[in-house]
Design a protein around this motif. Structure first.
Motif, PDB file in Angstrom:
ATOM      1  N   ASP A   6       0.820  -1.202   0.000  1.00  0.00           N
ATOM      2  CA  ASP A   6       0.000   0.000   0.000  1.00  0.00           C
ATOM      3  C   ASP A   6       0.858   1.257   0.000  1.00  0.00           C
ATOM      4  O   ASP A   6       2.090   1.193  -0.118  1.00  0.00           O
ATOM      5  CB  ASP A   6      -0.960  -0.024   1.202  1.00  0.00           C
ATOM      6  N   LEU A   7       0.191   2.401   0.134  1.00  0.00           N
ATOM      7  CA  LEU A   7       0.892   3.684   0.101  1.00  0.00           C
ATOM      8  C   LEU A   7       1.861   3.824   1.272  1.00  0.00           C
ATOM      9  O   LEU A   7       2.901   4.478   1.146  1.00  0.00           O
ATOM     10  CB  LEU A   7      -0.125   4.827   0.112  1.00  0.00           C
ATOM     11  N   ILE A   8       1.515   3.208   2.413  1.00  0.00           N
ATOM     12  CA  ILE A   8       2.421   3.259   3.565  1.00  0.00           C
ATOM     13  C   ILE A   8       3.724   2.539   3.227  1.00  0.00           C
ATOM     14  O   ILE A   8       4.816   3.003   3.563  1.00  0.00           O
ATOM     15  CB  ILE A   8       1.748   2.630   4.804  1.00  0.00           C
ATOM     16  N   ASP A   9       3.619   1.399   2.534  1.00  0.00           N
ATOM     17  CA  ASP A   9       4.816   0.666   2.121  1.00  0.00           C
ATOM     18  C   ASP A   9       5.672   1.518   1.189  1.00  0.00           C
ATOM     19  O   ASP A   9       6.905   1.567   1.316  1.00  0.00           O
ATOM     20  CB  ASP A   9       4.427  -0.633   1.408  1.00  0.00           C
ATOM     21  N   VAL A  14      10.544   4.974   0.335  1.00  0.00           N
ATOM     22  CA  VAL A  14      11.106   6.281  -0.037  1.00  0.00           C
ATOM     23  C   VAL A  14      11.860   6.882   1.138  1.00  0.00           C
ATOM     24  O   VAL A  14      12.970   7.429   0.977  1.00  0.00           O
ATOM     25  CB  VAL A  14       9.981   7.230  -0.517  1.00  0.00           C
ATOM     26  N   ASN A  15      11.303   6.795   2.338  1.00  0.00           N
ATOM     27  CA  ASN A  15      11.955   7.343   3.525  1.00  0.00           C
ATOM     28  C   ASN A  15      13.227   6.590   3.881  1.00  0.00           C
ATOM     29  O   ASN A  15      14.237   7.193   4.262  1.00  0.00           O
ATOM     30  CB  ASN A  15      10.984   7.322   4.718  1.00  0.00           C
ATOM     31  N   ASN A  38       9.286  -5.584   9.043  1.00  0.00           N
ATOM     32  CA  ASN A  38       8.354  -6.606   8.538  1.00  0.00           C
ATOM     33  C   ASN A  38       7.707  -6.182   7.230  1.00  0.00           C
ATOM     34  O   ASN A  38       7.501  -7.007   6.333  1.00  0.00           O
ATOM     35  CB  ASN A  38       7.277  -6.897   9.588  1.00  0.00           C
ATOM     36  N   ARG A  39       7.355  -4.886   7.115  1.00  0.00           N
ATOM     37  CA  ARG A  39       6.743  -4.399   5.881  1.00  0.00           C
ATOM     38  C   ARG A  39       7.706  -4.557   4.703  1.00  0.00           C
ATOM     39  O   ARG A  39       7.317  -4.988   3.614  1.00  0.00           O
ATOM     40  CB  ARG A  39       6.329  -2.932   6.028  1.00  0.00           C
ATOM     41  N   VAL A  40       8.963  -4.197   4.902  1.00  0.00           N
ATOM     42  CA  VAL A  40       9.938  -4.305   3.820  1.00  0.00           C
ATOM     43  C   VAL A  40      10.140  -5.763   3.431  1.00  0.00           C
ATOM     44  O   VAL A  40      10.192  -6.116   2.240  1.00  0.00           O
ATOM     45  CB  VAL A  40      11.274  -3.662   4.228  1.00  0.00           C
ATOM     46  N   GLU A  66      15.975   0.428  -6.263  1.00  0.00           N
ATOM     47  CA  GLU A  66      15.989   1.729  -6.940  1.00  0.00           C
ATOM     48  C   GLU A  66      14.777   1.867  -7.858  1.00  0.00           C
ATOM     49  O   GLU A  66      14.149   2.933  -7.914  1.00  0.00           O
ATOM     50  CB  GLU A  66      17.284   1.881  -7.738  1.00  0.00           C
ATOM     51  N   ALA A  67      14.443   0.787  -8.574  1.00  0.00           N
ATOM     52  CA  ALA A  67      13.268   0.824  -9.458  1.00  0.00           C
ATOM     53  C   ALA A  67      11.993   0.994  -8.649  1.00  0.00           C
ATOM     54  O   ALA A  67      11.107   1.782  -9.020  1.00  0.00           O
ATOM     55  CB  ALA A  67      13.198  -0.457 -10.291  1.00  0.00           C
ATOM     56  N   PHE A  68      11.898   0.274  -7.519  1.00  0.00           N
ATOM     57  CA  PHE A  68      10.705   0.374  -6.677  1.00  0.00           C
ATOM     58  C   PHE A  68      10.536   1.794  -6.146  1.00  0.00           C
ATOM     59  O   PHE A  68       9.442   2.375  -6.208  1.00  0.00           O
ATOM     60  CB  PHE A  68      10.802  -0.613  -5.507  1.00  0.00           C
ATOM     61  N   VAL A  69      11.616   2.373  -5.643  1.00  0.00           N
ATOM     62  CA  VAL A  69      11.548   3.719  -5.069  1.00  0.00           C
ATOM     63  C   VAL A  69      11.241   4.758  -6.146  1.00  0.00           C
ATOM     64  O   VAL A  69      10.478   5.702  -5.917  1.00  0.00           O
ATOM     65  CB  VAL A  69      12.861   4.056  -4.329  1.00  0.00           C
ATOM     66  N   ARG A  70      11.811   4.576  -7.335  1.00  0.00           N
ATOM     67  CA  ARG A  70      11.529   5.521  -8.423  1.00  0.00           C
ATOM     68  C   ARG A  70      10.040   5.547  -8.737  1.00  0.00           C
ATOM     69  O   ARG A  70       9.429   6.618  -8.838  1.00  0.00           O
ATOM     70  CB  ARG A  70      12.333   5.150  -9.663  1.00  0.00           C
ATOM     71  N   HIS A  71       9.436   4.387  -8.869  1.00  0.00           N
ATOM     72  CA  HIS A  71       8.006   4.326  -9.165  1.00  0.00           C
ATOM     73  C   HIS A  71       7.171   4.775  -7.965  1.00  0.00           C
ATOM     74  O   HIS A  71       6.117   5.403  -8.144  1.00  0.00           O
ATOM     75  CB  HIS A  71       7.618   2.904  -9.587  1.00  0.00           C
ATOM     76  N   ALA A  72       7.626   4.457  -6.760  1.00  0.00           N
ATOM     77  CA  ALA A  72       6.898   4.887  -5.571  1.00  0.00           C
ATOM     78  C   ALA A  72       6.834   6.405  -5.484  1.00  0.00           C
ATOM     79  O   ALA A  72       5.799   6.981  -5.141  1.00  0.00           O
ATOM     80  CB  ALA A  72       7.556   4.314  -4.318  1.00  0.00           C
ATOM     81  N   ARG A  73       7.936   7.065  -5.822  1.00  0.00           N
ATOM     82  CA  ARG A  73       7.950   8.533  -5.795  1.00  0.00           C
ATOM     83  C   ARG A  73       6.967   9.110  -6.808  1.00  0.00           C
ATOM     84  O   ARG A  73       6.300  10.110  -6.537  1.00  0.00           O
ATOM     85  CB  ARG A  73       9.368   9.043  -6.061  1.00  0.00           C
ATOM     86  N   ILE A  74       6.900   8.482  -7.984  1.00  0.00           N
ATOM     87  CA  ILE A  74       5.959   8.951  -9.004  1.00  0.00           C
ATOM     88  C   ILE A  74       4.528   8.812  -8.506  1.00  0.00           C
ATOM     89  O   ILE A  74       3.706   9.732  -8.632  1.00  0.00           O
ATOM     90  CB  ILE A  74       6.156   8.163 -10.320  1.00  0.00           C
TER      91      ILE A  74
END
Length: 335
Positions: A6-9, A14-15, A38-40, A66-74
């Motif tokens: 989810d958005l929290i993940d 990102v954090n 646990n979430r990660v 890096e790919a996950f964080v890039r898309h998460a930021r978008i």
């Protein structure tokens, strides 16, 4: 493969990436360290790949991370845009138009156009950004912009173009400058002199640097300013020479000791175009802005021909808006 995060993940990842620490990332996400860990681990389990390299010094992102964080930021950025837009609608704003324009259109034509448009559309906001011409077309193509004004005719899938205005880049010098006696010069011949330029955030700044680089030369900016008027006043004070749109140069030459010299280079003449992805798919309030731009173009053409802006200009507006042309190729003019 079904994935459940989810958005929290996404905000947590990102954090963690920003802090390079699971502990600090958890704190910024208002989670306990065990909950964050646990979430990660759950995300990694679902994706089937590690997102973090873990060590005693902290954590760093794997290529998958890096790919996950890039898309998460978008996704998170788009969510903020969504929240902002909904807040505006709740406060009475009914629409937003994103307009990208090159330097000339941004400074010379859009102020009067938007003053007229916004005066009759008080429930519409306009987001105006200055970009290089090829970036304008790209933004329209990928949906970042609704309407573009560009010196590039063609390029981009399913982009529709309307002719707008024609403008020319010219050299401006002080009246007693060695180049002032010329009626026209090559850009290459000007590069031995100091330049007054617009700021590096300006599209025309990047374009002139590229034009000089194409010649294997360097452009020496003695000073950079924020607008055409400031550039002309610096030139009038013998600080340097400059290249600006002819429409601006003719305005300031009336009150300042300046000379306006044509450039022989083909790129100095720019035919501006309005571009949209699909005119028929634009909301009504965006179509009305396009129609106003087309009307402005018709009046500008009539004025240059000495024909005024009467019924013939209105006829051209209707005809051009109906007959939007699709272009998918062509020479790129980056300003």
């Amino acid at each position: 493969m079904t994935m459940h995060f989810d958005l929290i993940d996404m905000q947590l990842m990102v954090n963690v990436a920003g802090a390079q620490s699971m502990t600090k990332g958890a704190e910024r996400s208002f989670l306990s360290l065990p909950a964050a860990s646990n979430r990660v681990k759950n995300i990694e389990s679902q994706l089937g790949t590690a997102l973090l390299y873990r060590s005693s010094q902290g954590v760093t992102l794997t290529p998958s991370g890096e790919a996950f964080v890039r898309h998460a930021r978008i996704v998170l950025r788009q969510l903020e845009h969504l929240r902002g837009d909904i807040r505006e609608y709740a406060s009475g704003v009914k629409g937003r138009i994103r307009v990208y324009a090159n330097t000339t259109a941004m400074n010379e034509f859009m102020p009067a156009i938007l003053a007229a448009y916004l005066g009759t559309h008080r429930d519409v906001n306009v987001e105006l950004r200055e970009r290089l011409s090829y970036q304008v077309v790209k933004a329209v193509a990928d949906g970042s912009a609704d309407i573009g004004i560009t010196a590039q005719e063609g390029g981009g899938e399913n982009i529709e173009f309307l002719p707008y205005r024609t403008d020319r880049l010219v050299l401006v010098t002080h009246r007693d400058h060695p180049l002032a006696s010329h009626t026209a010069v090559d850009f290459d011949a000007t590069l031995g002199y100091d330049y007054v330029g617009l700021s590096e955030t300006s599209a025309i700044h990047a374009f002139l640097l590229q034009a000089a680089d194409d010649l294997g030369r360097m452009l020496r900016f003695r000073v950079e300013v924020s607008n055409f008027e400031a550039a002309c006043r610096m030139i009038a004070a013998h600080v340097g020479i400059g290249v600006i749109p002819e429409t601006a140069a003719r305005r300031y030459v009336k009150e300042l000791p300046l000379a306006v010299i044509s450039l022989n280079d083909a790129w100095s003449l720019r035919k501006l175009h309005i571009c949209v992805r699909r005119f028929d798919h634009l909301p009504v309030f965006a179509k009305e802005l396009v129609s106003l731009l087309v009307k402005d173009a018709a009046q500008g053409h009539d004025h240059s021909d000495g024909q005024g802006s009467g019924a013939s200009g209105q006829d051209k507006t209707a005809t051009q808006t109906k007959n939007v042309k699709k272009k998918t190729g062509g020479r790129r003019n980056v300003t």
